[in-house]
Design an enzyme around this catalytic site. Structure first.
Site, PDB file in Angstrom:
ATOM      1  N   CYS A  56      -1.957   1.327  -4.211  1.00 40.47           N
ATOM      2  CA  CYS A  56      -0.681   1.969  -4.545  1.00 40.47           C
ATOM      3  C   CYS A  56      -0.637   2.404  -6.005  1.00 40.47           C
ATOM      4  CB  CYS A  56       0.509   1.090  -4.195  1.00 40.47           C
ATOM      5  SG  CYS A  56       0.735  -0.349  -5.226  1.00 40.47           S
TER       6      CYS A  56
ATOM      7  N   CYS B  96       3.327   0.343  -8.252  1.00 38.61           N
ATOM      8  CA  CYS B  96       3.699  -1.056  -8.060  1.00 38.61           C
ATOM      9  C   CYS B  96       4.263  -1.633  -9.350  1.00 38.61           C
ATOM     10  CB  CYS B  96       2.480  -1.869  -7.639  1.00 38.61           C
ATOM     11  SG  CYS B  96       1.770  -1.311  -6.086  1.00 38.61           S
TER      12      CYS B  96
ATOM     13  N   CYS C 139       0.873  -1.175   0.000  1.00 41.03           N
ATOM     14  CA  CYS C 139       0.000   0.000   0.000  1.00 41.03           C
ATOM     15  C   CYS C 139       0.910   1.225   0.000  1.00 41.03           C
ATOM     16  CB  CYS C 139      -0.990  -0.008   1.162  1.00 41.03           C
ATOM     17  SG  CYS C 139      -0.295   0.135   2.805  1.00 41.03           S
TER      18      CYS C 139
END
Length: 139
Positions: A87, A91, A13
């Protein structure tokens, strides 16, 4: 002689201070050493959210020693499952990994009453994840 973990899971996250820490805590608690657990954040915070720590303590899981960590390419490459929680494009994506995006409210700045339902939703998803990993192992 201990056997190798069935799988490795990375929870990601933004701040690595709430959702991903609770998820890592639940997975470690429910799967023990059967599943390798990592968590990280695209912009890690200074500390784990105190309300997340307290919410987990209420269900008998201590995440008070956890510290937010920065997301690295190596952590993603070393994981079988990459579970993102808001996120976005931060990522990295690599072939051969199983990616899951869990839409969960961010507990940042929220009190214990608001964090409890987020915690409970995470637990439900972790229980399903463990069952899925176990089923794949048996297949």
């Amino acid at each position: 002689m201990p056997s190798a973990p069935l799988a490795s899971v990375l929870f990601v996250c933004v701040h690595n201070a709430g959702r991903s820490q609770m998820a890592a805590g639940f997975l470690s608690h429910l799967a023990g050493d059967r599943i390798e657990v990592r968590s990280a954040g695209s912009l890690p915070g200074d500390r784990v959210n105190p309300a997340a720590i307290e919410a987990m303590r209420e269900v008998g899981i201590d995440i008070s020693a956890a510290e937010p960590k920065v997301l690295t390419t190596e952590a993603v490459q070393a994981s079988d499952y990459v579970i993102t929680m808001g996120c976005g494009d931060a990522c990295p994506v690599f072939p051969g990994k199983k990616y899951l995006d869990w839409t969960l409210e961010d507990p940042a700045g929220k009190g214990l009453e608001a964090v409890r339902p987020i915690r409970d939703a995470i637990r439900t998803r972790i229980e399903a994840l463990v069952a899925d990993i176990d089923a794949r192992r048996e297949a």
